[in-house]
Write a protein that holds these residues in place. Sequence first.
Motif, mmCIF file in Angstrom:
data_model
loop_
_atom_site.group_PDB
_atom_site.id
_atom_site.type_symbol
_atom_site.label_atom_id
_atom_site.label_comp_id
_atom_site.label_asym_id
_atom_site.label_seq_id
_atom_site.Cartn_x
_atom_site.Cartn_y
_atom_site.Cartn_z
ATOM 1 N N PRO A 109 0.831 -1.213 0.000
ATOM 2 C CA PRO A 109 0.000 0.000 0.000
ATOM 3 C C PRO A 109 0.859 1.254 0.000
ATOM 4 N N HIS A 110 0.441 2.250 -0.778
ATOM 5 C CA HIS A 110 1.178 3.522 -0.798
ATOM 6 C C HIS A 110 1.047 4.230 0.543
ATOM 7 N N GLU A 111 -0.114 4.113 1.137
ATOM 8 C CA GLU A 111 -0.354 4.682 2.461
ATOM 9 C C GLU A 111 -1.063 3.618 3.297
ATOM 10 N N PRO A 112 -0.301 2.837 4.090
ATOM 11 C CA PRO A 112 -0.913 1.732 4.839
ATOM 12 C C PRO A 112 -2.084 2.148 5.709
ATOM 13 N N GLY A 113 -2.078 3.400 6.191
ATOM 14 C CA GLY A 113 -3.171 3.842 7.041
ATOM 15 C C GLY A 113 -4.468 4.066 6.304
#
Length: 345
Positions: A70-74
């Motif tokens: 994911p580019h942004e895990p959050g």
Amino acid sequence: MSTHQLELPALHSNDPLGFLAALGVLELTSVALDQAVRLSWRGLAAPAVLHTEHPLTLDELTELLVGFLPHEPGKELLPVAPGILGLPRHTAPGSPNDGLRMPIEDAHQLLRGFAAAERLHNDHRARWFAALVNQLCITPAKKVKDETQQEQQEVNDQSDHIRQKGPVWYTESTPLFAASGRMTLTNNWFKAAEQCCRDEAHVRTALTAWIRVADYTGANLDHRSTGDAAMTSDGKPSQQGVPGATWLALHAFATFRLTGDATTSAATAWDTSAELPALRWPIWTPPLTRTAISALLEHSVIRGVDPAHATDALTELGVIGICSATRTKLSNSYGPFEPGRMLWP
């Protein structure tokens, strides 16, 4: 059609985390290459082998797999099936703390939408949703012992509505994941992805030679991640998971069909015949696709009580061994898998 072989030296057939991680590699590589990628094993306690239409090196495979981080895990943890791991938790009193455990009516509605998207747009989410949300096992909301006066008043105000509809029944998640404490599949997926995003080398070492990371739990998929004092350099107990292998292994969950009898959650290759549940899997030598592996996992001969009585049938299926890894038991929940053991031969 000839295929090219790539050995994955760190993913061994007799190890539960290695087996699951190899299935995760197959899952993601099949999507990335959009072809019938296949998987086999060199033998008992031997590495996995990936079969592709064109030559693939370990560096190229690592690059393909890293592309699914994911580019942004959050924000989005599962790019191959977006939105599923980000489902909001149901907020009613007594509801589970896991967004994948939702009211059964909500699950049915979501699956209908995903199935329509699959028919119309070849969307992957229906398969993933069905593998992570078990609609064949439901549990009621927990009774809230210490409700505040305001919460109790809100419940009383809605009492007529509740009596009409009855209790809310919640789905279970996959039994392949053992939640202890306030663990959820989503937050464990986040921790694995976060480690790999922080250092993408974890993805390559998952395939070649595992490197354990201090204070990383490992999502209860690997008994060695518990890190007792005898396994650490300073003689102190510490969690020591393998982020890359764990992240890949979580993607293997799409291979397993969920089952249940309304009160007990089960899955393909999930053995509940003993006191503690266990993952049970075959080791095969012919190269198999994801679909063929799912069928093999479900085969009655693989799931039979005594595989020694079915040697001829197993041999005809290309199976050379059957392994099992039992869940450990913690004080209030299940824990990591025990080491894999050979059931047959």
